[in-house]
Design a protein around this motif. Structure first.
Motif, short mmCIF file in Angstrom:
data_model
loop_
_atom_site.label_atom_id
_atom_site.label_comp_id
_atom_site.label_asym_id
_atom_site.label_seq_id
_atom_site.Cartn_x
_atom_site.Cartn_y
_atom_site.Cartn_z
N UNK A 1 3.31 -2.71 7.91
CA UNK A 1 3.50 -2.50 6.57
C UNK A 1 2.06 -2.64 5.80
N UNK A 2 1.93 -2.06 4.87
CA UNK A 2 0.52 -2.04 4.10
C UNK A 2 0.69 -2.95 2.86
N UNK A 3 -0.07 -3.65 2.64
CA UNK A 3 0.11 -4.72 1.71
C UNK A 3 -0.49 -4.27 0.26
N UNK A 4 0.12 -4.29 -0.67
CA UNK A 4 -0.29 -3.72 -1.99
C UNK A 4 -1.41 -4.56 -2.66
N UNK A 5 -1.52 -5.93 -2.54
CA UNK A 5 -2.46 -6.81 -3.33
C UNK A 5 -3.77 -6.80 -2.48
N UNK A 6 -4.06 -6.15 -1.40
CA UNK A 6 -5.43 -6.32 -0.80
C UNK A 6 -5.48 -4.77 0.22
N UNK A 7 -6.66 -4.11 0.01
CA UNK A 7 -7.01 -3.06 0.87
C UNK A 7 -7.25 -3.23 2.24
N UNK A 8 -6.67 -2.42 2.93
CA UNK A 8 -6.89 -2.70 4.46
C UNK A 8 -6.23 -3.89 5.15
N UNK A 9 -5.23 -4.58 4.48
CA UNK A 9 -4.70 -5.75 4.91
C UNK A 9 -3.15 -5.14 5.34
N UNK A 10 -2.41 -5.34 6.66
CA UNK A 10 -1.56 -4.92 7.23
C UNK A 10 -0.62 -6.08 7.67
N UNK B 1 3.90 -13.69 -1.42
CA UNK B 1 3.17 -13.52 -2.64
C UNK B 1 1.79 -13.11 -2.54
N UNK B 2 1.14 -13.53 -1.14
CA UNK B 2 -0.18 -12.97 -1.01
C UNK B 2 -0.26 -11.55 -0.71
N UNK B 3 0.54 -10.85 -0.01
CA UNK B 3 0.73 -9.48 0.43
C UNK B 3 1.04 -8.81 -0.85
N UNK B 4 1.88 -9.13 -1.54
CA UNK B 4 2.56 -8.16 -2.48
C UNK B 4 3.34 -7.37 -2.00
N UNK B 5 3.78 -6.09 -2.84
CA UNK B 5 4.81 -5.39 -2.07
C UNK B 5 4.25 -4.91 -0.83
N UNK B 6 5.18 -4.46 0.11
CA UNK B 6 4.80 -4.09 1.30
C UNK B 6 5.45 -2.56 1.48
N UNK C 1 -5.86 -8.63 8.79
CA UNK C 1 -6.86 -8.88 7.81
C UNK C 1 -7.76 -7.56 7.78
N UNK C 2 -8.53 -7.56 6.45
CA UNK C 2 -9.39 -6.20 6.37
C UNK C 2 -10.67 -6.62 7.20
N UNK C 3 -11.17 -5.58 7.43
CA UNK C 3 -12.62 -5.56 8.58
C UNK C 3 -13.49 -6.65 8.16
N UNK C 4 -13.98 -7.47 8.96
CA UNK C 4 -14.94 -8.42 8.58
C UNK C 4 -14.61 -9.44 7.55
#
Length: 91
Positions: A9-18, A36-41, A76-79
């Motif tokens: 799933x892709x997380x709506x609250x954070x780009x490049x977080x799955x 709560x941290x990921x938002x909608x998936x 998590x996103x890169x880096x």
């Protein structure tokens, strides 16, 4: 280790977080704090993971271990560049 089916799933609250979620679980099964941290998936893909499978940014053995345990893995996103959100009651 046996193959494990999972849904990514892709997380709506954070780009490049799955979130990788074991296929027999639903997003509602995730801990409330994580939801709560990921938002909608949004479902991105269905995968069958094996120790020989190559994943782009994470170690498949680590993902499989987490799926076998708590049932999910947060990529998590890169880096580790995670955007911070500030919630305040200002008006």
């Amino acid at each position: 280790m046996n193959p494990i089916e999972c849904v990514v799933y892709r997380c709506s609250k954070q780009q490049d977080m799955y979130v990788y979620l074991r296929a027999d679980l639903l997003p509602a099964d995730l801990p409330a704090a994580l939801r709560a941290r990921t938002g909608s998936l949004s479902q991105v893909m269905l995968l069958e993971l094996t120790p020989q499978k190559k994943l782009a940014r994470v170690d498949v053995q680590r993902v499989m271990a987490e799926l076998a345990g708590p049932g999910y893995y947060l990529q998590l996103p890169p880096n580790g560049l995670v955007e911070a959100y500030v919630n305040y009651g200002g008006g």
